[in-house]
Design a protein around this motif. Structure first.
Motif, mmCIF file in Angstrom:
data_model
loop_
_atom_site.group_PDB
_atom_site.id
_atom_site.type_symbol
_atom_site.label_atom_id
_atom_site.label_comp_id
_atom_site.label_asym_id
_atom_site.label_seq_id
_atom_site.Cartn_x
_atom_site.Cartn_y
_atom_site.Cartn_z
ATOM 1 N N GLN A 2 -27.512 -4.494 26.614
ATOM 2 C CA GLN A 2 -27.249 -5.930 26.681
ATOM 3 C C GLN A 2 -25.807 -6.226 26.266
ATOM 4 O O GLN A 2 -25.109 -7.013 26.910
ATOM 5 C CB GLN A 2 -28.228 -6.688 25.786
ATOM 6 C CG GLN A 2 -28.093 -8.178 25.866
ATOM 7 C CD GLN A 2 -29.120 -8.875 25.000
ATOM 8 O OE1 GLN A 2 -29.678 -8.298 24.075
ATOM 9 N NE2 GLN A 2 -29.372 -10.130 25.302
ATOM 10 N N MET A 3 -25.349 -5.560 25.199
ATOM 11 C CA MET A 3 -23.976 -5.726 24.746
ATOM 12 C C MET A 3 -23.001 -5.322 25.859
ATOM 13 O O MET A 3 -22.000 -5.998 26.108
ATOM 14 C CB MET A 3 -23.760 -4.859 23.497
ATOM 15 C CG MET A 3 -22.452 -5.030 22.811
ATOM 16 S SD MET A 3 -22.314 -4.168 21.211
ATOM 17 C CE MET A 3 -22.946 -2.529 21.543
ATOM 18 N N LEU A 4 -23.329 -4.248 26.551
ATOM 19 C CA LEU A 4 -22.479 -3.747 27.634
ATOM 20 C C LEU A 4 -22.462 -4.704 28.829
ATOM 21 O O LEU A 4 -21.400 -5.068 29.329
ATOM 22 C CB LEU A 4 -22.963 -2.364 28.065
ATOM 23 C CG LEU A 4 -22.226 -1.683 29.197
ATOM 24 C CD1 LEU A 4 -20.810 -1.352 28.779
ATOM 25 C CD2 LEU A 4 -22.956 -0.420 29.600
ATOM 26 N N THR A 5 -23.622 -5.121 29.289
ATOM 27 C CA THR A 5 -23.684 -5.953 30.490
ATOM 28 C C THR A 5 -23.197 -7.379 30.252
ATOM 29 O O THR A 5 -22.744 -8.030 31.188
ATOM 30 C CB THR A 5 -25.106 -5.995 31.079
ATOM 31 O OG1 THR A 5 -26.011 -6.495 30.093
ATOM 32 C CG2 THR A 5 -25.552 -4.616 31.532
ATOM 33 N N GLU A 6 -23.277 -7.851 29.015
ATOM 34 C CA GLU A 6 -22.820 -9.212 28.708
ATOM 35 C C GLU A 6 -21.393 -9.243 28.158
ATOM 36 O O GLU A 6 -20.916 -10.303 27.770
ATOM 37 C CB GLU A 6 -23.774 -9.869 27.707
ATOM 38 C CG GLU A 6 -25.158 -10.102 28.268
ATOM 39 C CD GLU A 6 -26.119 -10.660 27.239
ATOM 40 O OE1 GLU A 6 -25.711 -10.901 26.070
ATOM 41 O OE2 GLU A 6 -27.292 -10.867 27.595
ATOM 42 N N HIS A 7 -20.734 -8.068 28.115
ATOM 43 C CA HIS A 7 -19.362 -7.967 27.603
ATOM 44 C C HIS A 7 -19.257 -8.565 26.209
ATOM 45 O O HIS A 7 -18.404 -9.399 25.925
ATOM 46 C CB HIS A 7 -18.354 -8.643 28.550
ATOM 47 C CG HIS A 7 -18.396 -8.089 29.930
ATOM 48 N ND1 HIS A 7 -17.897 -6.847 30.241
ATOM 49 C CD2 HIS A 7 -18.913 -8.578 31.084
ATOM 50 C CE1 HIS A 7 -18.091 -6.606 31.519
ATOM 51 N NE2 HIS A 7 -18.704 -7.639 32.054
ATOM 52 N N ARG A 8 -20.155 -8.124 25.305
ATOM 53 C CA ARG A 8 -20.195 -8.644 23.934
ATOM 54 C C ARG A 8 -19.756 -7.565 22.947
ATOM 55 O O ARG A 8 -20.486 -7.189 22.034
ATOM 56 C CB ARG A 8 -21.609 -9.125 23.602
ATOM 57 C CG ARG A 8 -22.183 -10.196 24.524
ATOM 58 C CD ARG A 8 -21.394 -11.508 24.491
ATOM 59 N NE ARG A 8 -21.272 -12.051 23.185
ATOM 60 C CZ ARG A 8 -21.935 -13.097 22.726
ATOM 61 N NH1 ARG A 8 -22.784 -13.725 23.485
ATOM 62 N NH2 ARG A 8 -21.736 -13.531 21.496
ATOM 63 N N ALA A 55 -12.590 -2.227 24.493
ATOM 64 C CA ALA A 55 -12.124 -2.685 25.803
ATOM 65 C C ALA A 55 -13.252 -2.580 26.838
ATOM 66 O O ALA A 55 -13.469 -3.501 27.631
ATOM 67 C CB ALA A 55 -10.924 -1.854 26.259
ATOM 68 N N GLY A 56 -13.976 -1.479 26.829
ATOM 69 C CA GLY A 56 -15.067 -1.299 27.788
ATOM 70 C C GLY A 56 -16.212 -2.269 27.590
ATOM 71 O O GLY A 56 -16.883 -2.664 28.551
ATOM 72 N N LEU A 57 -16.452 -2.669 26.346
ATOM 73 C CA LEU A 57 -17.549 -3.603 26.059
ATOM 74 C C LEU A 57 -17.126 -5.066 26.159
ATOM 75 O O LEU A 57 -17.976 -5.948 26.112
ATOM 76 C CB LEU A 57 -18.116 -3.342 24.650
ATOM 77 C CG LEU A 57 -18.853 -2.029 24.445
ATOM 78 C CD1 LEU A 57 -19.214 -1.866 22.979
ATOM 79 C CD2 LEU A 57 -20.095 -1.968 25.326
ATOM 80 N N THR A 58 -15.845 -5.296 26.285
ATOM 81 C CA THR A 58 -15.368 -6.681 26.252
ATOM 82 C C THR A 58 -14.774 -7.146 27.572
ATOM 83 O O THR A 58 -15.042 -8.260 28.019
ATOM 84 C CB THR A 58 -14.302 -6.828 25.141
ATOM 85 O OG1 THR A 58 -14.834 -6.336 23.910
ATOM 86 C CG2 THR A 58 -13.904 -8.278 24.954
ATOM 87 N N LEU A 59 -13.994 -6.285 28.199
ATOM 88 C CA LEU A 59 -13.303 -6.697 29.424
ATOM 89 C C LEU A 59 -14.209 -6.581 30.647
ATOM 90 O O LEU A 59 -15.046 -5.691 30.714
ATOM 91 C CB LEU A 59 -12.064 -5.820 29.622
ATOM 92 C CG LEU A 59 -11.043 -5.862 28.481
ATOM 93 C CD1 LEU A 59 -9.949 -4.836 28.704
ATOM 94 C CD2 LEU A 59 -10.462 -7.257 28.334
ATOM 95 N N PRO A 60 -14.030 -7.494 31.625
ATOM 96 C CA PRO A 60 -14.846 -7.398 32.842
ATOM 97 C C PRO A 60 -14.459 -6.193 33.696
ATOM 98 O O PRO A 60 -13.418 -5.633 33.575
ATOM 99 C CB PRO A 60 -14.557 -8.703 33.586
ATOM 100 C CG PRO A 60 -13.372 -9.312 32.925
ATOM 101 C CD PRO A 60 -13.157 -8.634 31.620
#
Length: 114
Positions: A68-74, A109-114
């Motif tokens: 969820q953190m990954l797909t929602e960029h959280r 960066a991977g978890l935050t940027l689109p």
């Protein structure tokens, strides 16, 4: 044609009914999928597995929250996720956590940027 002479002859078995447990690959697939994408049978079978394994239940929660953190960029949730993983006896997630800390900037960066 001769009559069937196997175990089943119209009488119920007196032995216990056993169901073969799902393979680790099948369970991993259930964990990695979004719950809403599982078939009803798959969902019910998966829900029966953690009852016998608190570790699997914890692993499922951590993997899904990471997804969820990954797909929602959280990416800002990364420290809380790591704090939640540490107390559990899940060596594979501890290894993942150590890698996340080692490559902190890239992971953020991977978890935050689109």
């Amino acid at each position: 044609m001769p009559a069937f002479r196997g175990q089943w002859q119209g009488r119920p078995s007196t032995g216990p009914v056993t169901v073969r447990p799902p393979s680790p690959r099948v369970v991993a697939g259930w964990i990695l999928r979004r719950p809403e994408t599982l078939t009803e049978t798959g969902y019910l079978r998966f829900e029966a597995v953690p009852v016998h394994s608190p570790e699997l239940d914890a692993l499922t929660g951590h993997v899904r929250s990471f997804g969820q953190m990954l797909t929602e960029h959280r990416g800002e949730r990364r420290p809380q996720w790591l704090d939640a993983v540490r107390p559990d006896d899940l060596p594979s997630l501890h290894t993942l956590g150590a890698g996340i800390e080692r490559d902190r900037d890239a992971v953020i960066a991977g978890l935050t940027l689109p």
